[in-house]
Design an enzyme around this catalytic site. Structure first.
Site, PDB file in Angstrom:
ATOM      1  N   ARG A  51       0.825  -1.212   0.000  1.00  0.00           N
ATOM      2  CA  ARG A  51       0.000   0.000   0.000  1.00  0.00           C
ATOM      3  C   ARG A  51       0.856   1.258   0.000  1.00  0.00           C
ATOM      4  NH1 ARG A  51      -5.459   0.013   2.559  1.00  0.00           N
ATOM      5  NH2 ARG A  51      -4.571   1.664   3.836  1.00  0.00           N
ATOM      6  N   HIS A 107       2.587  15.866 -12.873  1.00  0.00           N
ATOM      7  CA  HIS A 107       1.706  16.955 -13.309  1.00  0.00           C
ATOM      8  C   HIS A 107       2.356  18.318 -13.113  1.00  0.00           C
ATOM      9  CE1 HIS A 107      -2.017  14.219 -12.582  1.00  0.00           C
ATOM     10  NE2 HIS A 107      -1.535  14.063 -13.795  1.00  0.00           N
ATOM     11  N   SER A 132       8.543   1.292   8.666  1.00  0.00           N
ATOM     12  CA  SER A 132       9.491   0.664   9.589  1.00  0.00           C
ATOM     13  C   SER A 132      10.937   0.959   9.218  1.00  0.00           C
ATOM     14  CB  SER A 132       9.290  -0.852   9.603  1.00  0.00           C
ATOM     15  OG  SER A 132       9.673  -1.417   8.353  1.00  0.00           O
ATOM     16  N   SER A 143      -2.496   1.581   8.061  1.00  0.00           N
ATOM     17  CA  SER A 143      -3.326   2.458   7.222  1.00  0.00           C
ATOM     18  C   SER A 143      -2.999   3.927   7.433  1.00  0.00           C
ATOM     19  CB  SER A 143      -4.811   2.228   7.499  1.00  0.00           C
ATOM     20  OG  SER A 143      -5.221   0.954   7.069  1.00  0.00           O
ATOM     21  N   GLU A 155       0.105   5.009   5.440  1.00  0.00           N
ATOM     22  CA  GLU A 155      -0.108   5.107   3.991  1.00  0.00           C
ATOM     23  C   GLU A 155      -0.964   6.318   3.633  1.00  0.00           C
ATOM     24  OE1 GLU A 155      -1.659   1.502   4.712  1.00  0.00           O
ATOM     25  OE2 GLU A 155       0.343   0.679   4.944  1.00  0.00           O
ATOM     26  N   ASP A 170       0.604  15.207  -1.462  1.00  0.00           N
ATOM     27  CA  ASP A 170      -0.270  16.245  -2.002  1.00  0.00           C
ATOM     28  C   ASP A 170       0.038  17.603  -1.384  1.00  0.00           C
ATOM     29  OD1 ASP A 170      -1.626  14.700  -3.862  1.00  0.00           O
ATOM     30  OD2 ASP A 170      -3.296  14.239  -2.527  1.00  0.00           O
TER      31      ASP A 170
END
Length: 185
Positions: free
Chosen positions: A46, A60, A88, A149, A152, A160
């Protein structure tokens, strides 16, 4: 629990995590990105998916980006930057690639949660996302979400955020960015 409560918990975790990322480390990474001829990304699972999204966004902005292992990957040189995503800092494949990048005198930036990891031997810069890793080390910010989670998600939002900081710094016209968007859709 209902949807609104759970989604708010996740948003709160993300906000807390992003507020605790060191601004100076992020600014150093932006400087290295802007000075690099090419920017390479390596991670697994992920984390790799988040890195691919970041690479696409940077492309972009006109930044030459490559995912390690892709068929169109060029040679890395001393003019380039390798961004390693590994919470990790112990994941085998990114460690091997970071070591190889250093053999070609490339700059290596590690975005992770564990500053004491094996990756520190190869990293020129460490950007800490202060969340729980698979190692469950003391001092890590815990998460209600499964596994890693939060790392990620935070990695993607960090990418962003960096993209928007570059846009603002260079005063890039947002509409002009569409020239770099895929058009074979």
């Amino acid at each position: 629990m209902n949807y609104r409560e759970v989604s708010q918990d996740i948003i709160n975790e993300l906000g807390n995590t992003l507020r605790n990322i060191n601004t100076e480390e992020v600014e150093q990474l932006i400087d290295k990105i802007q000075k690099a001829e090419k920017v390479f990304f390596v991670g697994v699972g992920r984390v790799l998916l988040s890195l691919k999204s970041i690479a696409k966004r940077f492309a972009h902005l006109g930044i030459n980006c490559y995912i390690v292992g892709e068929i169109t990957e060029p040679a890395i040189t001393e003019k380039d930057l390798l961004i390693v995503g590994s919470g990790s800092g112990e994941t085998a494949f990114p460690l091997i690639i970071a070591k190889k990048a250093k053999q070609f005198n490339a700059t290596v930036a590690h975005i992770g949660a564990n500053p004491q990891s094996s990756m520190r031997e190869y990293a020129d810069l460490f950007i800490k996302i202060p969340v729980s890793t698979k190692l469950q080390l003391p001092g890590e910010i815990p998460s209600i979400q499964p596994m890693t989670s939060l790392f990620e998600q935070s990695l993607l939002l960090l990418g962003d955020t960096i993209a928007l900081m570059i846009i603002k710094d260079k005063d890039i016209d947002m509409h002009a960015l569409w020239q770099y968007h895929a058009n074979l859709e």
